[in-house]
Design a protein around this motif. Structure first.
Motif, PDB file in Angstrom:
ATOM      1  N   LEU A  36      11.072   5.307  -7.287  1.00  0.00           N
ATOM      2  CA  LEU A  36      10.531   3.983  -6.961  1.00  0.00           C
ATOM      3  C   LEU A  36      10.584   3.788  -5.461  1.00  0.00           C
ATOM      4  N   SER A  37       9.449   3.450  -4.866  1.00  0.00           N
ATOM      5  CA  SER A  37       9.397   3.183  -3.433  1.00  0.00           C
ATOM      6  C   SER A  37       8.505   1.979  -3.167  1.00  0.00           C
ATOM      7  N   LEU A  38       8.787   1.291  -2.061  1.00  0.00           N
ATOM      8  CA  LEU A  38       8.030   0.125  -1.635  1.00  0.00           C
ATOM      9  C   LEU A  38       7.674   0.299  -0.169  1.00  0.00           C
ATOM     10  N   ARG A  39       6.407  -0.024   0.176  1.00  0.00           N
ATOM     11  CA  ARG A  39       5.933   0.102   1.546  1.00  0.00           C
ATOM     12  C   ARG A  39       5.322  -1.215   2.003  1.00  0.00           C
ATOM     13  N   MET A  40       5.530  -1.543   3.274  1.00  0.00           N
ATOM     14  CA  MET A  40       4.907  -2.722   3.879  1.00  0.00           C
ATOM     15  C   MET A  40       4.565  -2.396   5.318  1.00  0.00           C
ATOM     16  N   GLY A  41       3.410  -2.911   5.783  1.00  0.00           N
ATOM     17  CA  GLY A  41       3.035  -2.627   7.155  1.00  0.00           C
ATOM     18  C   GLY A  41       1.718  -3.259   7.546  1.00  0.00           C
ATOM     19  N   ALA A  42       1.082  -2.671   8.538  1.00  0.00           N
ATOM     20  CA  ALA A  42      -0.189  -3.172   9.051  1.00  0.00           C
ATOM     21  C   ALA A  42      -1.186  -2.026   9.116  1.00  0.00           C
ATOM     22  N   SER A  43      -2.471  -2.355   9.046  1.00  0.00           N
ATOM     23  CA  SER A  43      -3.502  -1.320   9.095  1.00  0.00           C
ATOM     24  C   SER A  43      -4.739  -1.837   9.826  1.00  0.00           C
ATOM     25  N   GLY A  74       2.565  -1.691  -0.714  1.00  0.00           N
ATOM     26  CA  GLY A  74       2.304  -0.721  -1.761  1.00  0.00           C
ATOM     27  C   GLY A  74       3.546  -0.441  -2.584  1.00  0.00           C
ATOM     28  N   LEU A  75       3.333  -0.100  -3.856  1.00  0.00           N
ATOM     29  CA  LEU A  75       4.411   0.205  -4.789  1.00  0.00           C
ATOM     30  C   LEU A  75       4.083   1.516  -5.497  1.00  0.00           C
ATOM     31  N   ASN A  76       5.079   2.387  -5.627  1.00  0.00           N
ATOM     32  CA  ASN A  76       4.894   3.673  -6.299  1.00  0.00           C
ATOM     33  C   ASN A  76       6.073   3.887  -7.243  1.00  0.00           C
ATOM     34  N   ASN A  81      -1.620  -1.044  -4.549  1.00  0.00           N
ATOM     35  CA  ASN A  81      -1.737  -1.358  -3.127  1.00  0.00           C
ATOM     36  C   ASN A  81      -2.404  -2.719  -2.951  1.00  0.00           C
ATOM     37  N   TYR A  82      -1.911  -3.460  -1.980  1.00  0.00           N
ATOM     38  CA  TYR A  82      -2.450  -4.792  -1.670  1.00  0.00           C
ATOM     39  C   TYR A  82      -2.729  -4.865  -0.175  1.00  0.00           C
ATOM     40  N   SER A  83      -3.871  -5.445   0.174  1.00  0.00           N
ATOM     41  CA  SER A  83      -4.252  -5.585   1.579  1.00  0.00           C
ATOM     42  C   SER A  83      -4.897  -6.944   1.791  1.00  0.00           C
ATOM     43  N   PHE A 136      -6.905  -5.668  -4.012  1.00  0.00           N
ATOM     44  CA  PHE A 136      -5.764  -5.138  -4.775  1.00  0.00           C
ATOM     45  C   PHE A 136      -6.274  -4.047  -5.709  1.00  0.00           C
ATOM     46  N   ASP A 137      -5.594  -2.910  -5.707  1.00  0.00           N
ATOM     47  CA  ASP A 137      -5.960  -1.837  -6.639  1.00  0.00           C
ATOM     48  C   ASP A 137      -4.693  -1.231  -7.230  1.00  0.00           C
ATOM     49  N   ALA A 138      -4.812  -0.738  -8.465  1.00  0.00           N
ATOM     50  CA  ALA A 138      -3.665  -0.182  -9.169  1.00  0.00           C
ATOM     51  C   ALA A 138      -4.114   0.887 -10.152  1.00  0.00           C
ATOM     52  N   ASP A 139      -3.359   1.963 -10.205  1.00  0.00           N
ATOM     53  CA  ASP A 139      -3.532   3.005 -11.215  1.00  0.00           C
ATOM     54  C   ASP A 139      -2.279   3.030 -12.082  1.00  0.00           C
ATOM     55  N   THR A 140      -2.447   2.815 -13.378  1.00  0.00           N
ATOM     56  CA  THR A 140      -1.336   2.802 -14.321  1.00  0.00           C
ATOM     57  C   THR A 140      -1.682   3.741 -15.469  1.00  0.00           C
ATOM     58  N   GLY A 141      -0.755   4.631 -15.810  1.00  0.00           N
ATOM     59  CA  GLY A 141      -1.109   5.574 -16.853  1.00  0.00           C
ATOM     60  C   GLY A 141       0.074   6.293 -17.449  1.00  0.00           C
ATOM     61  N   PHE A 142      -0.250   7.230 -18.327  1.00  0.00           N
ATOM     62  CA  PHE A 142       0.750   8.017 -19.032  1.00  0.00           C
ATOM     63  C   PHE A 142       0.210   9.439 -19.184  1.00  0.00           C
ATOM     64  N   LEU A 143       1.055  10.422 -18.854  1.00  0.00           N
ATOM     65  CA  LEU A 143       0.643  11.818 -19.034  1.00  0.00           C
ATOM     66  C   LEU A 143       1.648  12.523 -19.944  1.00  0.00           C
TER      67      LEU A 143
END
Length: 339
Positions: free
Chosen positions: A226-233, A261-263, A279-281, A292-299
């Protein structure tokens, strides 16, 4: 010279002393540390050989083995514990402490110098082709990889979609992204991103994005991360001109934006793995301009490195282009290979 003498002292201590591992139930094992991740300690015991110990069971830890700790370039020795914190002493005179349960990675310093690294990734392909009453071709390529060495982590994403349905024109979507992280302290990292994308369905001819910020790795191991990111672009977008543009249509949008962003991933005992990346911008000039975009799944592993995957993609643009909708969703089912 001071660095060399300090390192020599640590090496002599390593050869003269044996480490000690004390459990909360009172048991003691002599030996040396081999490695540590977010959940477990791998201990080389004099009597039992190599064993894996949950960090939650440890009461005290002493080892003269020289190790590499995230955020510290010099070799360090773990010299004991003060309550829940591990005390360490490094060459050059540096000392410190960090909570045992928050340590993300420890490896032998010799392995670090020899270039100890990990490389993981996956690639999947889905698609279908119709001929007859309906003529349609759809192809989806999705690739993701991570290379980790010492305090540095490199990640790459490659996505490409192509859909052609007679008599409609072909629609394509693509993304190429590179991410570089530097762990400058335990769990904290400096993150940088460079990406290029396009999306015919959203009327985006091209989109270039460069960003920087801070991230925090809550945990990372073979089972879960689990990781969290914040910043500017900085974002530069060019749009496809509609056949009949509205009076306020603008073909380009350059903007600075705040990003987050969250992973997350988790592997179950039976081998299946759940994942979520989002990810959110938002523009720092216009709060209504956000995405806002998100990929959620199961493999699920099938055989060797081959897996089956079901994934839900969510893509929302609060200010879509003319003649396009804000929300795109898609569910894909495919087969891929991971390493």
């Amino acid at each position: 010279m001071k660095w060399f003498l300090s390192l020599l002292v640590l090496i002599l201590a390593q050869s003269a002393l044996a480490g000690k591992l004390e459990f909360k139930n009172g048991d003691i094992l002599a030996g040396e540390i081999k490695s540590m991740d977010a959940d477990n300690l791998v201990w080389l015991s004099e009597s039992l050989g190599e064993i894996t110990v949950p960090k939650s069971a440890i009461d005290n830890l002493e080892s003269s083995e020289l190790v590499k700790i995230d955020g510290h370039e010099e070799p360090c020795a773990l010299v004991g514990m003060d309550g829940p914190k591990v005390l360490f002493s490094c060459s050059g005179g540096a000392t410190g402490d960090t909570p045992l349960l928050t340590i993300n990675k420890v490896e032998p310093y010799e392995d670090f110098l020899m270039g100890s690294s990990t490389y993981t990734g996956k690639i999947s392909m889905t698609g279908f082709q119709d001929r007859g009453n309906k003529i349609e071709d759809t192809w989806v390529l999705d690739a993701y990889n991570v290379y980790r060495r010492g305090d540095y982590r490199h990640g790459g994403i490659l996505q490409f979609d192509s859909k052609e349905k007679d008599p409609d024109p072909k629609q394509e979507r693509g993304l190429a992204e590179y991410q570089f992280d530097w762990f400058f302290a335990e769990r904290w990292f400096w993150t940088n991103t460079l990406a290029y994308s396009f999306d015919d369905a959203k009327s985006i001819e091209s989109k270039t994005r460069a960003g920087t910020g801070l991230g925090y790795q809550f945990w990372e191991n073979d089972i879960t991360a689990l990781s969290l990111r914040m910043g500017a672009s900085w974002v530069d977008e060019y749009f496809i001109t509609p056949e009949v543009p509205e009076p306020d249509f603008e073909g380009q949008d350059k903007r600075a934006a705040w990003t987050a962003g969250l992973n997350y991933r988790y592997k179950f005992d039976f081998g299946g793995e759940f994942f979520h990346i989002s990810n959110y911008s938002v523009s720092n000039e216009n709060n209504e301009n956000w995405q806002f975009d998100a990929d959620t799944g199961f493999l699920m592993p099938i055989f060797g490195g081959i897996f089956g995957e079901i994934k839900h993609e969510y893509d929302y643009d609060n200010q879509p282009q003319q003649d396009t909708k804000s929300l795109d969703t898609r569910i894909t089912v495919g087969v891929g290979y991971q390493w």
